[in-house]
Design a protein around this motif. Sequence first.
Motif, PDB file in Angstrom:
ATOM      1  N   PHE A 231      23.735  48.536  42.360  1.00 61.98           N
ATOM      2  CA  PHE A 231      23.891  47.302  42.292  1.00 61.98           C
ATOM      3  C   PHE A 231      22.895  46.701  41.365  1.00 61.98           C
ATOM      4  CE2 PHE A 231      22.271  43.257  43.794  1.00 61.98           C
ATOM      5  CZ  PHE A 231      23.591  42.425  43.686  1.00 61.98           C
ATOM      6  N   PHE A 232      21.767  47.024  41.618  1.00 65.59           N
ATOM      7  CA  PHE A 232      20.609  46.696  40.615  1.00 65.59           C
ATOM      8  C   PHE A 232      20.562  47.394  39.277  1.00 65.59           C
ATOM      9  CE2 PHE A 232      18.349  45.839  45.013  1.00 65.59           C
ATOM     10  CZ  PHE A 232      18.221  44.361  44.652  1.00 65.59           C
ATOM     11  N   GLN A 233      21.091  48.378  39.256  1.00 67.21           N
ATOM     12  CA  GLN A 233      21.298  49.267  38.036  1.00 67.21           C
ATOM     13  C   GLN A 233      22.358  48.393  37.300  1.00 67.21           C
ATOM     14  OE1 GLN A 233      22.895  53.207  37.928  1.00 67.21           O
ATOM     15  NE2 GLN A 233      22.416  53.300  35.821  1.00 67.21           N
ATOM     16  N   THR A 234      23.306  47.759  37.882  1.00 64.58           N
ATOM     17  CA  THR A 234      24.322  46.733  37.443  1.00 64.58           C
ATOM     18  C   THR A 234      23.867  45.590  36.741  1.00 64.58           C
ATOM     19  OG1 THR A 234      26.208  47.959  38.719  1.00 64.58           O
ATOM     20  CG2 THR A 234      26.604  45.794  37.769  1.00 64.58           C
ATOM     21  N   SER A 239      22.324  42.144  31.992  1.00 60.68           N
ATOM     22  CA  SER A 239      21.087  41.509  31.306  1.00 60.68           C
ATOM     23  C   SER A 239      21.162  42.186  29.986  1.00 60.68           C
ATOM     24  CB  SER A 239      19.814  41.754  32.070  1.00 60.68           C
ATOM     25  OG  SER A 239      18.930  40.975  31.096  1.00 60.68           O
ATOM     26  N   ASN A 240      20.951  43.485  29.619  1.00 62.70           N
ATOM     27  CA  ASN A 240      21.028  44.156  28.497  1.00 62.70           C
ATOM     28  C   ASN A 240      22.329  43.912  27.686  1.00 62.70           C
ATOM     29  OD1 ASN A 240      18.436  45.128  29.028  1.00 62.70           O
ATOM     30  ND2 ASN A 240      19.594  46.985  30.072  1.00 62.70           N
ATOM     31  N   THR A 241      23.487  43.667  28.320  1.00 65.00           N
ATOM     32  CA  THR A 241      24.596  43.655  27.552  1.00 65.00           C
ATOM     33  C   THR A 241      24.844  42.120  27.155  1.00 65.00           C
ATOM     34  OG1 THR A 241      25.618  45.643  28.807  1.00 65.00           O
ATOM     35  CG2 THR A 241      27.136  44.053  27.741  1.00 65.00           C
ATOM     36  N   VAL A 242      24.716  41.201  27.861  1.00 66.05           N
ATOM     37  CA  VAL A 242      25.083  39.943  27.859  1.00 66.05           C
ATOM     38  C   VAL A 242      24.035  39.356  26.833  1.00 66.05           C
ATOM     39  CG1 VAL A 242      25.530  37.773  28.837  1.00 66.05           C
ATOM     40  CG2 VAL A 242      26.534  39.727  29.953  1.00 66.05           C
ATOM     41  N   ALA A 243      22.870  39.544  26.938  1.00 68.69           N
ATOM     42  CA  ALA A 243      22.042  38.905  26.426  1.00 68.69           C
ATOM     43  C   ALA A 243      21.300  39.993  25.092  1.00 68.69           C
ATOM     44  CB  ALA A 243      20.445  38.459  27.221  1.00 68.69           C
ATOM     45  N   ALA A 244      22.009  40.716  24.991  1.00 66.35           N
ATOM     46  CA  ALA A 244      21.712  41.795  23.628  1.00 66.35           C
ATOM     47  C   ALA A 244      21.477  41.204  22.384  1.00 66.35           C
ATOM     48  CB  ALA A 244      22.623  43.090  23.708  1.00 66.35           C
ATOM     49  N   SER A 245      21.963  40.169  22.178  1.00 66.26           N
ATOM     50  CA  SER A 245      22.038  39.485  20.841  1.00 66.26           C
ATOM     51  C   SER A 245      22.160  38.108  20.805  1.00 66.26           C
ATOM     52  CB  SER A 245      23.214  40.045  19.851  1.00 66.26           C
ATOM     53  OG  SER A 245      24.520  39.605  20.406  1.00 66.26           O
ATOM     54  N   CYS A 246      21.755  37.422  19.937  1.00 71.16           N
ATOM     55  CA  CYS A 246      21.841  35.817  19.794  1.00 71.16           C
ATOM     56  C   CYS A 246      23.493  35.256  19.969  1.00 71.16           C
ATOM     57  CB  CYS A 246      21.086  35.253  18.408  1.00 71.16           C
ATOM     58  SG  CYS A 246      19.350  35.560  18.338  1.00 71.16           S
ATOM     59  N   LYS A 247      24.152  36.174  19.343  1.00 70.87           N
ATOM     60  CA  LYS A 247      25.410  35.787  19.451  1.00 70.87           C
ATOM     61  C   LYS A 247      26.277  35.789  20.635  1.00 70.87           C
ATOM     62  CE  LYS A 247      29.929  37.339  17.496  1.00 70.87           C
ATOM     63  NZ  LYS A 247      30.713  38.025  16.486  1.00 70.87           N
ATOM     64  N   ARG A 248      25.779  36.834  21.378  1.00 68.96           N
ATOM     65  CA  ARG A 248      26.403  36.784  22.694  1.00 68.96           C
ATOM     66  C   ARG A 248      25.658  35.841  23.721  1.00 68.96           C
ATOM     67  NH1 ARG A 248      26.406  43.598  23.905  1.00 68.96           N
ATOM     68  NH2 ARG A 248      27.654  43.964  22.022  1.00 68.96           N
ATOM     69  N   ARG A 249      24.356  35.361  23.551  1.00 75.52           N
ATOM     70  CA  ARG A 249      23.736  34.630  24.191  1.00 75.52           C
ATOM     71  C   ARG A 249      24.258  33.242  23.803  1.00 75.52           C
ATOM     72  NH1 ARG A 249      18.954  37.377  23.189  1.00 75.52           N
ATOM     73  NH2 ARG A 249      18.294  36.396  21.284  1.00 75.52           N
ATOM     74  N   ASP A 250      24.523  32.824  22.682  1.00 82.08           N
ATOM     75  CA  ASP A 250      25.223  31.524  22.437  1.00 82.08           C
ATOM     76  C   ASP A 250      26.813  31.710  22.906  1.00 82.08           C
ATOM     77  OD1 ASP A 250      23.182  30.969  20.847  1.00 82.08           O
ATOM     78  OD2 ASP A 250      24.056  31.528  18.876  1.00 82.08           O
ATOM     79  N   LEU A 251      27.449  32.593  22.804  1.00 82.09           N
ATOM     80  CA  LEU A 251      28.593  32.686  23.683  1.00 82.09           C
ATOM     81  C   LEU A 251      28.691  32.302  25.098  1.00 82.09           C
ATOM     82  CD1 LEU A 251      31.650  33.211  23.295  1.00 82.09           C
ATOM     83  CD2 LEU A 251      31.259  35.889  23.766  1.00 82.09           C
ATOM     84  N   LEU A 252      27.549  33.016  25.763  1.00 81.85           N
ATOM     85  CA  LEU A 252      27.403  32.897  27.359  1.00 81.85           C
ATOM     86  C   LEU A 252      27.023  31.250  27.328  1.00 81.85           C
ATOM     87  CD1 LEU A 252      26.947  33.709  30.054  1.00 81.85           C
ATOM     88  CD2 LEU A 252      24.405  34.066  29.427  1.00 81.85           C
ATOM     89  N   ARG A 253      26.133  30.420  26.469  1.00 79.52           N
ATOM     90  CA  ARG A 253      25.979  29.244  26.630  1.00 79.52           C
ATOM     91  C   ARG A 253      27.214  28.424  26.358  1.00 79.52           C
ATOM     92  NH1 ARG A 253      22.711  29.121  22.769  1.00 79.52           N
ATOM     93  NH2 ARG A 253      21.172  29.866  23.797  1.00 79.52           N
ATOM     94  N   PRO A 284      15.773  41.477  34.799  1.00 79.27           N
ATOM     95  CA  PRO A 284      14.818  42.045  35.667  1.00 79.27           C
ATOM     96  C   PRO A 284      13.764  43.265  35.350  1.00 79.27           C
ATOM     97  CG  PRO A 284      16.899  43.240  36.019  1.00 79.27           C
ATOM     98  CD  PRO A 284      17.056  42.088  34.753  1.00 79.27           C
ATOM     99  N   GLY A 285      12.722  43.360  36.170  1.00 79.15           N
ATOM    100  CA  GLY A 285      11.798  44.457  35.619  1.00 79.15           C
ATOM    101  C   GLY A 285      11.262  45.235  37.328  1.00 79.15           C
ATOM    102  N   ASP A 286      11.234  46.539  37.081  1.00 80.02           N
ATOM    103  CA  ASP A 286      10.904  47.364  38.241  1.00 80.02           C
ATOM    104  C   ASP A 286       9.494  47.261  38.539  1.00 80.02           C
ATOM    105  OD1 ASP A 286      13.501  48.381  38.010  1.00 80.02           O
ATOM    106  OD2 ASP A 286      13.096  50.126  36.910  1.00 80.02           O
ATOM    107  N   THR A 287       8.786  46.810  37.643  1.00 77.83           N
ATOM    108  CA  THR A 287       7.244  46.683  38.075  1.00 77.83           C
ATOM    109  C   THR A 287       6.911  45.348  38.646  1.00 77.83           C
ATOM    110  OG1 THR A 287       6.542  46.046  35.705  1.00 77.83           O
ATOM    111  CG2 THR A 287       6.440  48.323  36.223  1.00 77.83           C
ATOM    112  N   ARG A 288       7.946  44.466  38.560  1.00 78.33           N
ATOM    113  CA  ARG A 288       7.808  43.377  39.093  1.00 78.33           C
ATOM    114  C   ARG A 288       9.263  42.855  39.936  1.00 78.33           C
ATOM    115  NH1 ARG A 288       6.011  38.879  34.832  1.00 78.33           N
ATOM    116  NH2 ARG A 288       6.006  37.633  36.596  1.00 78.33           N
ATOM    117  N   TRP A 289       9.121  43.318  41.192  1.00 77.34           N
ATOM    118  CA  TRP A 289      10.307  43.241  41.873  1.00 77.34           C
ATOM    119  C   TRP A 289      10.850  41.854  42.198  1.00 77.34           C
ATOM    120  CZ3 TRP A 289      13.663  47.130  42.220  1.00 77.34           C
ATOM    121  CH2 TRP A 289      14.793  46.898  43.236  1.00 77.34           C
ATOM    122  N   GLY A 290       9.812  41.158  42.263  1.00 80.48           N
ATOM    123  CA  GLY A 290      10.197  39.568  42.379  1.00 80.48           C
ATOM    124  C   GLY A 290      11.323  38.998  41.520  1.00 80.48           C
TER     125      GLY A 290
END
Length: 420
Positions: A231-234, A239-253, A284-290
């Motif tokens: 689940f957390f790997q997904t 995050s890496n896939t959807v926010a990988a580029s400005c184009k995808r972030r604009d599409l999400l927006r 998400p970040g493994d060193t900052r679980w919060g």
Amino acid sequence: MEYSVAKDAIFCLNCYLFKPDYGDQASDEVFVNKGYNNWKDKAKVKKHVGDHSSTHNQCHAKCVDLMNQRQHIDVNLACVSKKGKLDYRIRLNASIDCIRFLLHQGLAFCGHDESVEYENQVKEQMAIVFRYVDKMGCDIECFIGIVHVKNTSAKSLKTAIDAFFVKCGLSLTSLRGQGYDGASNMRGEFNGLKTLILRENKFAFYTHCFSHQLQLALVKVVSKHSALGEFFQTLSMLSNTVAASCKRRDLLRDNQYEYVISLISNGDIQTGRGLNQECTIKRPGDTRWGSHIGTIHSVINLFSSVVGVLRVIEIEGDDWQNKSQARSLLRIMENFEFVFLLFLMKKVLGITYELSQALQRKDQDLLNAMQFVQISKRQLHKLRNEDTCFDIFLKKAYDMCKDNDIPIPENMEDNFGRTN
């Protein structure tokens, strides 16, 4: 001089404002507190004023300085030389240009390559913070400084601390506590930094950060549960896939904008100041679980928009790898188990996140920390054993699945049996 109608007396405003030690000048403090009304003896007024070096004239000079705007603090602070202003503006513009370049290129603000041939090596630095109790009994925490170290070995860190203490005129014998993270070079039982300091001062007790211990416990639990690990790997892949580029972030927006507009037109959500703000998927970040709870919140709020972006990538991706990854993420997201885990982990991590924030408070003491731990344990125990809590998650998962046309299992007992 100022005349008081109520007391029928005169007062010296200059001396009243600054109240110096008058001595024998002009009947002590008559012109300040009691007021002078012996109208027949005017000589005392002249005596109070005195010569140019008298107390009255000194007070008068202070009043003149007080009324002079050129003497005000804000005016003096603003009187910076033109060269100083120009130098400051040059440094500020250079910093802004560097920040814009890094943001535009998606580059890190610090280097990450420590090889010999790399031209932008990052210096190893150690931050030193002192925590002490002042004379009033208040707990004070102060950032003292940053020390450059050659490497992060325990011996190198200990040498840097010794040199810093000598420079500041301090002694390790006055130390009554030390706290670091759980890295072996810091808390190692034989050659760790805390052990090296304890050999010189047995009263410098080591305390492992309670919040960091909580994060390590959560990571350990997740690593033992395959479903939660996936689940957390997904979430990380999303995050890496959807926010990988400005184009995808604009599409999400854009997708989220259209989705919010449709909800507003149907009366499903309210409008107002501070509501329906633009957001994206938090990384998400493994060193900052919060940080994982922030990712879960953003995925829940942007669920339909994220699905829409993945469908676009599945069809219009740059290569077969991007298309394949988007297809795999769609299969996982459009599944009841994933939706249910979103709401379940939102609640679980919400409890642990509140505990983590409480443990990080500067004014926190051990007794209060133990109480917070007990409260969190009771909340988790209630969450595990009460059917009403379980039904709430099912209801939220049902609603999201219906809104996004996700199949719902007919027999929940076969798919989600409880385990001990």
